[in-house]
Design a protein around this motif. Sequence first.
Motif: not given
Length: 314
Positions: A205-215, A269-276
């Motif tokens: 979760a930490f790693n994923t949030v780090d990316y999503l905060l930017k993207a 998919g509750m955060l919307g359409r997201i690509s990592l």
Amino acid sequence: MSIQWYPGHMHKAIKQIKEVLPKIDLIIEMLDARIPYSSGNPVISQLSGNKPRIKILNKSDLADPQITLSWQKYWEEELNIKSITLAPNQPEKIKQLSQLIKKRVPGKDNTSSEKGGQIINVMIMGIPNVGKSTLINTLTGRALAKTGNEPAVTKGQQRINLGNGISLLDTPGILWPKVDNKKSGYRLAATGAIRDTAMSYDDVAFNTVDYLLKAYPLRLRERYQLNTLPVTELEFLEAAGAKRGCLRSGGMVDLEKIATVFLNELRNGMLGRISLETPSMMVEEEEELAHFLAKIAAEKEAKKAARKKKKLRR
């Protein structure tokens, strides 16, 4: 995060795949549209050789459509590999896939062997939990392949006649012995491609949030109803945990609990359409990995030379 998860049936599956490959005309590789690079097994590329391939970007309804298009363009222009997207309740895509299979194997006609024609032998491969069995059941209109939310449901090969001169060989989901790119390891874990027992929820979760905060900062802010968006992943998880009531005694945020909530919502998919990941990220990470592996190899060689020199001195 280095993932090493290689059940015995996967080793057996690769051996069986090698045995039947000479009779295969085309290979379909199922990918998770959210992580097209990380969900692509390098073993599949090695086994495929020069055989025609089609990439299916499954779960495309969960992925960022613009980034998905960029992946399809990259494969078409750089690798001459055709691809289609797939999501639930898209029967027209199934027809499109059958047509694409026949176009990629022009040397065989479209009649069945019973009428004197040649069957097109297709093999479908991919990592665990990417949706191969669901696709097969949709293609046939019958529950021929086992499905489930847990990875590694299919244990052995299954040959299925799709009609229209196409025979499909389903294979178990296969991972490779070790995921060298730790960033890919995190993405595989985030999307549920590996068993949850093989990772730490809060670490992923930490790693994923780090990316999503930017993207996708606005997606996080809206989903967790935050007045302001925290700067770091720890601050975000603490704020989101407080909002969701993921608290321990004393009012402290239970990071493991909010990490679990976050990852489950991401997967559904509750955060919307997201690509990592994007094609440019892939190029950059491959360069970094090549440099890292070369450095490790050089260090091993230097140690080997040092031991040899020390032995000669004796």
